[in-house]
Write a protein that holds these residues in place. Structure first.
Motif, mmCIF file in Angstrom:
data_model
loop_
_atom_site.group_PDB
_atom_site.id
_atom_site.type_symbol
_atom_site.label_atom_id
_atom_site.label_comp_id
_atom_site.label_asym_id
_atom_site.label_seq_id
_atom_site.Cartn_x
_atom_site.Cartn_y
_atom_site.Cartn_z
ATOM 1 N N ASN A 188 2.652 10.086 3.403
ATOM 2 C CA ASN A 188 4.035 9.642 3.950
ATOM 3 C C ASN A 188 4.175 8.540 3.101
ATOM 4 N N SER A 189 3.869 8.599 1.728
ATOM 5 C CA SER A 189 4.152 7.622 0.696
ATOM 6 C C SER A 189 3.971 8.092 -0.594
ATOM 7 N N VAL A 190 4.471 7.469 -1.672
ATOM 8 C CA VAL A 190 4.519 7.971 -3.026
ATOM 9 C C VAL A 190 3.590 7.305 -3.925
ATOM 10 N N PHE A 202 -6.883 16.036 -7.576
ATOM 11 C CA PHE A 202 -6.058 16.630 -6.428
ATOM 12 C C PHE A 202 -4.749 16.026 -6.809
ATOM 13 N N ALA A 203 -3.754 16.525 -6.113
ATOM 14 C CA ALA A 203 -2.430 16.273 -6.263
ATOM 15 C C ALA A 203 -1.688 15.430 -4.949
ATOM 16 N N VAL A 204 -1.177 14.470 -5.061
ATOM 17 C CA VAL A 204 -0.440 13.746 -3.957
ATOM 18 C C VAL A 204 1.038 14.271 -3.983
ATOM 19 N N VAL A 205 1.777 14.372 -2.836
ATOM 20 C CA VAL A 205 2.954 14.578 -2.547
ATOM 21 C C VAL A 205 3.514 13.827 -1.372
ATOM 22 N N ALA A 206 4.684 13.442 -1.550
ATOM 23 C CA ALA A 206 5.138 12.744 -0.428
ATOM 24 C C ALA A 206 5.916 13.610 0.366
ATOM 25 N N ILE A 207 5.810 13.248 1.851
ATOM 26 C CA ILE A 207 6.328 14.258 2.920
ATOM 27 C C ILE A 207 7.746 13.764 3.048
ATOM 28 N N ALA A 210 5.316 -1.883 -6.509
ATOM 29 C CA ALA A 210 5.103 -3.261 -5.686
ATOM 30 C C ALA A 210 6.237 -3.548 -4.865
ATOM 31 N N MET A 211 7.554 -2.963 -5.197
ATOM 32 C CA MET A 211 8.841 -3.191 -4.489
ATOM 33 C C MET A 211 8.710 -2.648 -2.785
ATOM 34 N N VAL A 212 9.370 -3.515 -2.012
ATOM 35 C CA VAL A 212 9.244 -2.906 -0.443
ATOM 36 C C VAL A 212 10.481 -2.146 -0.440
ATOM 37 N N LEU A 213 10.212 -0.853 -0.693
ATOM 38 C CA LEU A 213 11.591 0.294 -0.545
ATOM 39 C C LEU A 213 11.000 1.260 0.487
ATOM 40 N N ASP A 214 12.011 2.206 0.829
ATOM 41 C CA ASP A 214 11.663 3.260 1.678
ATOM 42 C C ASP A 214 11.254 4.396 0.888
ATOM 43 N N THR A 215 10.441 5.387 1.451
ATOM 44 C CA THR A 215 9.786 6.504 0.796
ATOM 45 C C THR A 215 10.845 7.232 -0.268
ATOM 46 N N PRO A 216 12.132 7.628 0.354
ATOM 47 C CA PRO A 216 13.107 8.377 -0.572
ATOM 48 C C PRO A 216 13.491 7.826 -1.794
ATOM 49 N N THR A 217 13.700 6.193 -1.680
ATOM 50 C CA THR A 217 13.876 5.494 -3.055
ATOM 51 C C THR A 217 12.598 5.350 -3.872
#
Length: 246
Positions: free
Chosen positions: A12-14, A48-53, A192-199
């Protein structure tokens, strides 16, 4: 088109290239992934690959009764991601290189990995004990004026840090040297920025470094202005955050 197949770890993160990713792995499908990675020769990277949900897609409940008291958790490599798991994930992710995979006495794992390379998700395979994906590596192009943009982003980022520390009533460590390579700056600031996952996802999949830096400059100026107008920074609403099994 050259592709590679790797284990797939949805979060749930990038994850950005160059950033460290600590993981507490306790769900069986991801434990199976770590056991497989441990079988690879020590002189080979354990990747391994990490993808955001995507928003609206959550992993299965971690225990019976959560959140539906009558529900029993799904099981299997694609549990919680629907009939077509690829639709639940963003199309661009990051390869992670696991420097440390330590198995605990209870069979769970403590993992420390680092993001290395951006990749595009081509297909997802759920036929094994854990998800795997066919991936296409995405080259990192500089774009126009990346160096000048990086300087501007660093200046704005320092102001953002000061405002954020003040809004949270925290002290800001001084004297820390920040990198000056444009692509490294772009990923460091994005993480480092406080941003939501889509951004954050938008920043990860920017077509080149200069485009990412331009976007970050706009975000930094807007976020700094917002923080300046707030007497304090509210805590995140944890009850609205999607649940991650790892």
């Amino acid at each position: 088109m050259t592709t590679v197949r790797l284990p797939l770890f949805p979060l749930n993160s990038v994850l950005f290239p160059g950033l460290v990713l600590p993981l507490n792995v306790f769900e069986e499908r991801y434990r199976a992934m770590m056991r497989t990675l441990l079988k690879s020769p020590e002189d080979e990277p354990r990747r391994f690959a990490v993808v955001a949900i995507r928003d609206g897609h959550e992993v299965a409940p971690s225990a019976p009764g959560l959140p539906d008291p009558t529900a029993v958790p799904d099981s299997g490599p694609a549990a919680g991601f629907g009939a077509d798991p690829a639709r639940a994930f963003h199309g661009v992710g990051c390869v992670a290189d696991a420097a440390t995979i330590r198995e605990r006495a209870d069979g769970t794992f403590e993992v420390l990995a680092t993001g290395t390379t951006r990749v595009r998700l081509v297909s997802v395979d759920a036929s094994g004990p854990f998800l795997t994906a066919e991936l296409e590596e995405l080259p990192e192009e500089s774009g126009d004026e990346a160096g000048a943009l990086a300087e501007g982003v660093l200046r704005s980022f320092r102001q953002y840090q000061k405002r954020l520390a003040g809004a949270r009533e925290r002290s800001l460590a001084t004297g820390a040297k920040l990198p000056d390579e444009p692509n490294v700056v772009s990923y460091l600031v994005a993480a480092a920025m406080v941003l939501d996952t889509p951004t954050k996802q938008r920043l990860l999949q920017a077509p080149d470094t200069a485009s990412r830096l331009r976007d970050e400059l706009r975000l930094l100026r807007a976020e700094t202005a917002i923080i300046r107008s707030l007497p304090s920074l509210p805590s995140p609403d944890l009850t609205r955050a999607p649940t991650s099994l790892n």
